[in-house]
Design an enzyme around this catalytic site. Structure first.
Site, PDB file in Angstrom:
ATOM      1  N   ASN A 119      12.889   6.199   7.240  1.00 61.27           N
ATOM      2  CA  ASN A 119      13.465   5.163   8.071  1.00 61.27           C
ATOM      3  C   ASN A 119      12.487   4.001   8.194  1.00 61.27           C
ATOM      4  O   ASN A 119      11.293   4.222   8.282  1.00 61.27           O
ATOM      5  CB  ASN A 119      13.764   5.686   9.465  1.00 61.27           C
ATOM      6  CG  ASN A 119      15.029   6.529   9.538  1.00 61.27           C
ATOM      7  OD1 ASN A 119      15.932   6.405   8.719  1.00 61.27           O
ATOM      8  ND2 ASN A 119      15.071   7.384  10.543  1.00 61.27           N
ATOM      9  N   HIS A 134      14.107   5.360  -0.775  1.00 61.10           N
ATOM     10  CA  HIS A 134      13.354   6.612  -0.905  1.00 61.10           C
ATOM     11  C   HIS A 134      12.822   6.741  -2.333  1.00 61.10           C
ATOM     12  O   HIS A 134      13.414   6.203  -3.258  1.00 61.10           O
ATOM     13  CB  HIS A 134      14.229   7.820  -0.591  1.00 61.10           C
ATOM     14  CG  HIS A 134      14.587   7.913   0.872  1.00 61.10           C
ATOM     15  ND1 HIS A 134      13.734   8.430   1.818  1.00 61.10           N
ATOM     16  CD2 HIS A 134      15.705   7.531   1.530  1.00 61.10           C
ATOM     17  CE1 HIS A 134      14.323   8.379   3.009  1.00 61.10           C
ATOM     18  NE2 HIS A 134      15.504   7.847   2.870  1.00 61.10           N
ATOM     19  N   LYS A 158       0.853  -1.179   0.000  1.00 58.70           N
ATOM     20  CA  LYS A 158       0.000   0.000   0.000  1.00 58.70           C
ATOM     21  C   LYS A 158       0.897   1.240   0.000  1.00 58.70           C
ATOM     22  O   LYS A 158       1.771   1.376   0.850  1.00 58.70           O
ATOM     23  CB  LYS A 158      -0.899   0.027   1.231  1.00 58.70           C
ATOM     24  CG  LYS A 158      -2.065  -0.960   1.196  1.00 58.70           C
ATOM     25  CD  LYS A 158      -3.167  -0.556   0.244  1.00 58.70           C
ATOM     26  CE  LYS A 158      -3.906   0.668   0.725  1.00 58.70           C
ATOM     27  NZ  LYS A 158      -4.705   0.457   1.945  1.00 58.70           N
ATOM     28  N   HIS A 159       0.689   2.105  -0.960  1.00 60.81           N
ATOM     29  CA  HIS A 159       1.410   3.376  -1.026  1.00 60.81           C
ATOM     30  C   HIS A 159       2.924   3.196  -0.960  1.00 60.81           C
ATOM     31  O   HIS A 159       3.629   3.832  -0.183  1.00 60.81           O
ATOM     32  CB  HIS A 159       0.907   4.330   0.048  1.00 60.81           C
ATOM     33  CG  HIS A 159      -0.534   4.704  -0.149  1.00 60.81           C
ATOM     34  ND1 HIS A 159      -0.953   5.538  -1.179  1.00 60.81           N
ATOM     35  CD2 HIS A 159      -1.658   4.327   0.508  1.00 60.81           C
ATOM     36  CE1 HIS A 159      -2.265   5.664  -1.129  1.00 60.81           C
ATOM     37  NE2 HIS A 159      -2.715   4.938  -0.125  1.00 60.81           N
TER      38      HIS A 159
END
Length: 615
Positions: free
Chosen positions: A455, A615, A292-293
Site C-alpha cells: 500500500n 507490486h 531506493k529499493h
C-alpha cells in the site's frame, strides 16, 4: 551447452570449410558486402528472387536455386526452396557413406552455409495490413531451411542476422572455415528465432478469434530471450549467477554508458524512468525522481525555490539562479527525504546538462538514467565514484509492449501493463464542498505512488513529494509513515533547525542527518554526545510544543492514495500535517464518511477512479 551439443554432434569437426552458401534474405542490410567476401573465398553462391537480383547487380556470380534444383518457383513463390536438393544438401551428414551415396544418386550437393532472415511477419501485422497480406508474410521455406541448417550444425552454418556477418567473416578469415563453437552458438540463436517467430504467429492467430467457444484452447505463449549482459549478482550475493536479458529482436530500454549496473539498480531505473516520463507528459515540466529499493524516496517537477527552501536545502541565491529546469527538478526530488535518498538511483526526464551533473557530483548516488547527456555532463559523471557511477541512456521511442510477464517461484504472471497516465481529467470529479484542487501537486503525488510499493500514499507540495509511505499493510499506517516524513520535511524549515551552529568542516550529508536527528530528538546517550560534537555550542532542544506550533503553519499539501480510504482515520491524521487536497480512487463503502471528514477539515477531494497498486 557446448559440451552437450558436441556430444549430440558426435565426431563433428572443429573447422568446416564453406564451399557453397544459400542466401535468401528479406533484410538485405550488409548482404552484398558479406556475399562479396564469400565469393572472394571461392564460395559458390546460391540464391533466390530479389536477393539473387541484388547480388548480380553488384557484379557477383549467383546460381538460382531453381536452376540448381531443376524445379521452377511456383505458387506465387510459396514453393521455391522446399526441395530435396536444398534440404538434402543441408541435412546430409558428411562422412556418412549412406548419406553420401544417396546424395550422389540424387544429384544433391553439400550446402555448407545458409544466410537468411524470415519474412517480416510482425512488421506486417503492426503496419495494420489486411489479414490476407499477413498470411502471405508467414514464412515457410525460411524456417524450414533454418531448422535444417541448425540441426546439422556439426557441418553447416546458419546465419540469421546481419549483425552476425562480421563474426562469421572474422572466423573464416582466421581459420579458413567456421568453428564448431560458432556453429553451435548460431544454431542456438536460430532455434530461438524460430520459436519467437512461431510464437508471434500463434499470438496473432489467437487475436483473430471472435468465437468464444469454450472448446477453442488458449494459445501457448512463448517468450524468447537473448542475454544482454551479466550482473554482479541478483538481489543478494547468494543469488548468483544473475543477468539481464532482452526479448529476442528487441532492444533493452537503456544503453549502459558507464559503470556496471546491478539487479536492484536496474529495477530502480526502470521504475524511475517511467515515473519521470509520465510526470513530464502530465505536467509539461522537467521531472526527476530519486529511487531506493524500487520505491521513490522523492520525485518532483521544476518549480522555483522560495527563500526558505533555499536555506533548508543549503542553496545559495546565486546557485539557485544557475539551476536549469532539470537540475531544479532533481534538487527538489533529492530534498524530499535526503536521508533516504542517500545512495539513490535517479532519473530525469530531459537531457542532463552541466548544471545537473555538477549538482549530482556532490551527492552520494549510485547512478542515473536520462534521455541524453551533454558531452560536459557525461565527462563530469563518468569521473564520479572513481569512474564507477552508473550512467544509463534511455532508448529513444522504446516500446515495452502491452503485456508484462513475471516469473515467481516457477509461476509466470501475465497482465496488461498499467499504462494509464494520471492527468487533469482524473482530478475533475471533486466530491467535497471545497471544489478547487491543486491539480499539479495531486498529479505529482498520484504518478509517484503509481511506482511505489503498495500500500502507498504520497504527500506533495510545490511540485515535489514531501512524504512517501510504501509497503504497509494498513493504509492508515502508510499515512502515518509518510506523514512523519512530511513533518520532518516541514520542520527542516524551522528557525531553530536553520540556525544550528555547525562546526567548520562538518560534511554536507552529516549536516543533513544531524538536522533530522535534531528534529526527531530521540537520542541515546552515546549518540547525543557524538551529535553535540558537530556544533560550536550545544543547541537548545526543539520541544514537542515548538514542533506542534510550527506544524500548524503547514498548509496546501496534496495527498494521494493508491487505493480507496477504508475509514476516515487517514483523513483525520492527514489534517495534522496541513493537507488541503486529496486524490484517491474512491469506491469504498465508507466513501461518504471519508468525504464528510474532508468537509470537516475544509479539504478538497477528487475521486480519480483509478487504483494504482504496484507490486
Amino acid at each position: 551447452m557446448a559440451h552437450i551439443l558436441s556430444a549430440v554432434s558426435g565426431s563433428a569437426p572443429d573447422i568446416v570449410p564453406v564451399t557453397r552458401a544459400l542466401i535468401s534474405v528479406s533484410d538485405k542490410t550488409g548482404i552484398v558486402e558479406f556475399a562479396t567476401f564469400l565469393a572472394s573465398q571461392n564460395v559458390h553462391l546460391l540464391s533466390t528472387g530479389g536477393t539473387a537480383h541484388q547480388l548480380r547487380q553488384a557484379g557477383l556470380t549467383v546460381t538460382d536455386v531453381a536452376e540448381y534444383t531443376g524445379a521452377v518457383e511456383c505458387l506465387d513463390g510459396r514453393v521455391k526452396t522446399l526441395h530435396p536438393k536444398v534440404h538434402g544438401g543441408l541435412l546430409g551428414v558428411r562422412g556418412n557413406p549412406q548419406h553420401e551415396r544417396e546424395m550422389q544418386d540424387n544429384g544433391i550437393q553439400n550446402i555448407d552455409m545458409t544466410i537468411l532472415n524470415l519474412y517480416p511477419f510482425e512488421q506486417t501485422v503492426n503496419s495494420g495490413a489486411p489479414m490476407a497480406q499477413c498470411i502471405e508474410n508467414i514464412d515457410i521455406g525460411g524456417p524450414s531451411m533454418l531448422r535444417s541448417t541448425a540441426k546439422n550444425h556439426a557441418f553447416t552454418t546458419i546465419v540469421t542476422s546481419p549483425d552476425q556477418y562480421a563474426k562469421v567473416q572474422a572466423c573464416m578469415q582466421q581459420h579458413g572455415g567456421t568453428r564448431l563453437a560458432l556453429r553451435q552458438a548460431l544454431a542456438a540463436q536460430a532455434f530461438a528465432l524460430s520459436a519467437a517467430y512461431d510464437s508471434a504467429i500463434a499470438t496473432w492467430f489467437s487475436e483473430q478469434l471472435t468465437d468464444n467457444d469454450a472448446n477453442v484452447p488458449e494459445p501457448v505463449v512463448a517468450r524468447i530471450y537473448q542475454p544482454a549482459f551479466p550482473l554482479k549478482y541478483g538481489c543478494n550475493p547468494q543469488q548468483s549467477p544473475a543477468k539481464i536479458l532482452s526479448r529476442l529482436g528487441s532492444k533493452l530500454p537503456f544503453d549502459v554508458k558507464n559503470g556496471t549496473p546491478g539487479y536492484i539498480n536496474l529495477l530502480d531505473a526502470a521504475n524511475a524512468w517511467q515515473l519521470v516520463l509520465e510526470l513530464q507528459q502530465a505536467t509539461g515540466l522537467a521531472a526527476a525522481a530519486s529511487f531506493k529499493h524500487v520505491s521513490p524516496a522523492g520525485a518532483a517537477v521544476a518549480v522555483p525555490l522560495n527563500d526558505l527552501e533555499m536555506q533548508a536545502y543549503e542553496v545559495q541565491p546565486e546557485d539557485a539562479a544557475a539551476l536549469t529546469p532539470v537540475a531544479l527538478a532533481y534538487l527538489r526530488a533529492r530534498n524530499a527525504d535526503p536521508m533516504c535518498s542517500f545512495g539513490d538511483f535517479c532519473a530525469v526526464s530531459e537531457q542532463v546538462d552541466e548544471a545537473t551533473a555538477r549538482y549530482l557530483k556532490k551527492e552520494v548516488s549510485d547512478g542515473i538514467v536520462a534521455p541524453s547527456y551533454t558531452p560536459q555532463a557525461l565527462e563530469i559523471l563518468k569521473a564520479k565514484k572513481g569512474g564507477k557511477f552508473i550512467i544509463l541512456e534511455a532508448t529513444p521511442d522504446y516500446q515495452p509492449g502491452d503485456f508484462e510477464y513475471r516469473e515467481v517461484y516457477g509461476m509466470t504472471f501475465s497482465q496488461k501493463r498499467n499504462d494509464v497516465i494520471i492527468g487533469k481529467q482524473h482530478m475533475e470529479n471533486v466530491v467535497t464542498a471545497q471544489k478547487e484542487m491543486n491539480v499539479r501537486d495531486a498529479i505529482v503525488a498520484s504518478i509517484c505512488i503509481k511506482y511505489t510499493q503498495s500500500n502507498s500514499v504520497g504527500f506533495a507540495k510545490d511540485g515535489m513529494m514531501v512524504g512517501v509511505g510504501a509497503g504497509q499493510q494498513s493504509r492508515v499506517d502508510c499515512v502515518k509513515l509518510a506523514g512523519r516524513k512530511v513533518a520532518t520535511w516541514y520542520l527542516r524549515q524551522h528557525p531553530k533547525v536553520l540556525a544550528l551552529p555547525f562546526r567548520a568542516g562538518v560534511k554536507r550529508q552529516d549536516r543533513v542527518n544531524a538536522r533530522v536527528r535534531y528534529i526527531e530528538g530521540d537520542f541515546t546517550a552515546e549518540e547525543k554526545t557524538r551529535w553535540e560534537a558537530m556544533f560550536t555550542e550545544v543547541p537548545q532542544v526543539l520541544t514537542d510544543a515548538e514542533k506542534d506550533a510550527f506544524l500548524k503553519g503547514s498548509t496546501g499539501i496534496s495527498l494521494s492514495s493508491d487505493a480507496f480510504f477504508p475509514f476516515r482515520d487517514s483523513i483525520d491524521h492527514a489534517s495534522k500535517l496541513g493537507v488541503s487536497f486529496v486524490a484517491q480512487p474512491g469506491g469504498s463503502v465508507q466513501d461518504d464518511q471519508v468525504t464528510e471528514a474532508c468537509n470537516e477539515y475544509g479539504m478538497a477531494m477528487a475521486f480519480t477512479g483509478v487504483r494504482l497498486f504496484h507490486h
